[in-house]
Design a protein around this motif. Sequence first.
Motif: not given
Lengths: 386, 319
Positions: B202-203, B232-239, B20-23, B119-122
């Motif tokens: 992210r920019p 989704l991972a990108e926005y989850a990362g922001i969260v 929910v949060l990334p959305l 790990i996400g960046t991997v």
Amino acid sequence: MTTRELTVGVGAGELATADMVLNIGPQHPATHGVLRLRVTLDGERISRAEPIVGYMHRGAEKLFEVRDYRQIMVLANRHDWLSAFSSEVGLALTVERMLGMEVPVRATWTRTLLSELNRVLNHLMFLGSYPLELGAITPIFYSFREREELQTVMEEISGGRMHYMFNRVGGLREDIPAGWLQRVQAAIDGVRARMPELESLLVGNEILQARTRGVGVLTAEAVASYGVSGPIARASGLDVDLRRDQPYLAYDELFAPGGPGRVVTRQAGDCLARLEVLLEQTHVGLDLAQACVERLLAMPAGPVNLKLPKVLKVPEGSDYVATENPLGFNGYYLVSRGDKTPWRLALRSASFNNVAVLAELLPGNLLADMVAILGSMFFVVGDIDK
Amino acid sequence: MSTFGEVVLRSLCVLIAFLVLPLLVGQTEHKLMAHMQGRLGPMYAGGFHGWAQLVADGVKFTQKEDIVPLAADKPVFRLAPALGIVSYLLALAVIPFGPHLVAAGITGSLLWVLAVGAIGTVGTLMAGWSSGNKYALIGGLRSAAQLVSYEVPLILAAASFAMAAGSFSLVSIAHAWTPWWLLWQLPGAIVFLVAGTAELQRPPFDMPVADSELVMGPWTEYTGLRFALFLLAEYAGIVVVSLVLAVLYLGGWTGPFDHQIGPFWVLLKGFFFAVIILWMRMSWPRLREDQLQRVAWLGLVPLALLQIVLTAAGVVLTT
């Protein structure tokens, strides 16, 4: 049997490195259409670059030869779709000069006004799309808001938003609609008032400056030898502008001492200088359009075109007329054998020469700078490939 | 039974938050960006102001063909999107929304977040390498360079918060928080935010996926659901970055009526940072890779070290 050697080691001397050939385009987000660049990369550094053109070749020059002088106008405004009106004017001027026509003064000033509005529209397009290549996504919406304002008045007078088709041999298609000049005035004022917002997103931004200052420096010699023209040439210090140097339309009066016209130049020759020239030219274009509006408001009503014979034939001979289009020199070389169609109509377009210099400009730069440089060459693919 | 049921319940809560949060952040980006640019943004999906746009996007992505290029290293290519998703899911599990409201209460939760977050960046790296595409490869190499240089200031900034609180546990750090931290830990928070943004690609630090140069970088060859997983991972990362920063720098659930609405404060503070991260995208162009490294080594690392000295002095003087 060949022996297979494998050298393993640490450090640049020992480790085998290979150059990578990267085809950027014909379909690629940075090429605005179908320009293709074949670059050889060493890591991220470009060691060789070759622009490959022709994917959008439409045979414009050949098509000119099988259409009469009324019909070629519609082709002339196609090749550079961002400078449609300026390209139409150039062709109309060529034909008129060969016919020895004297165009009504009202038509000349209206043409000048529309040419300058077209120039501003063109520059606003690049002021929006160039930041986009550098990753800034907002400026394009600011510039398109201004474009919309100006396109509305262009649409009102001509009916077109891109391909105006408003020029005719001997003048313009129709007279100015009632109250149109006041609406142009309002549009110019509005755009001028909001330009600082766009400017602060562009030249006021540190990241944009860091990405463009000192990047892709084009020397005045390279400009001269490749025939680069327009804002790109002037950003390298070449003080050339056909509106002042070979005045056509009403430019001799506008560029006279004390007039609103001035030629914008920069010395640096880098991407930032090219952007600055474009930005300042937008202001000059608005000033010139303003002067035209004032002049037209003071002018008594009169004809805007000449009556043409049913079959329009250009006398035998040849002539070359070049105009200062938004992107650079745009010239038409017309050869007539006295028929109702041109025998040959050669087109010198600005973007072709401007893009040719890339082969010299790109090597030694990083791949990330490639888009900064490519975007700052302000080209239209149709104008390259014709 | 009760422990097992509790684990299931907690995992389910994390999963729901993760979906929910990334959305929510994504929809905020859509709308915020649109209004900043004189547009309306999504207006149709779901009826009210296009609230269901991202759900509709997700449905669309699931229906698309899942293409694996012939030249790709197939197992790695298939696995790559999962890595980003899983790492941020694991990170989200330890973020406290209240003194006792945390899905997985482990003592070294700050270390855990930093470890699994990296790990996400991997995943991006794997995607870039395995795609069999030159643009993807260059993007992957860029993201590797970025990862190496931005882990250091990120960890140094996090270390400062841990020192100030005397604990590696996010719950304890939030407990130790006082309003004085707003000034005392400000440089560290700035470093964390900038390095976190770079870590998320992210920019203005999005050169690995720079669309005008590299088409879509490591994601170029991805389609359908796998592509959606990267987004989704990108926005989850922001969260995750925003919530961690909210806990570290703004005291998490601390605020008026925090006994009743503690989780609300965490979300609100996290949302504040998320909007800053989104706003950067809307107003700035992207840096060049070497300029990014300059920012990291000449700007952020010294600043983070300075913050550590500042924190150490503060800790010594006040205890």
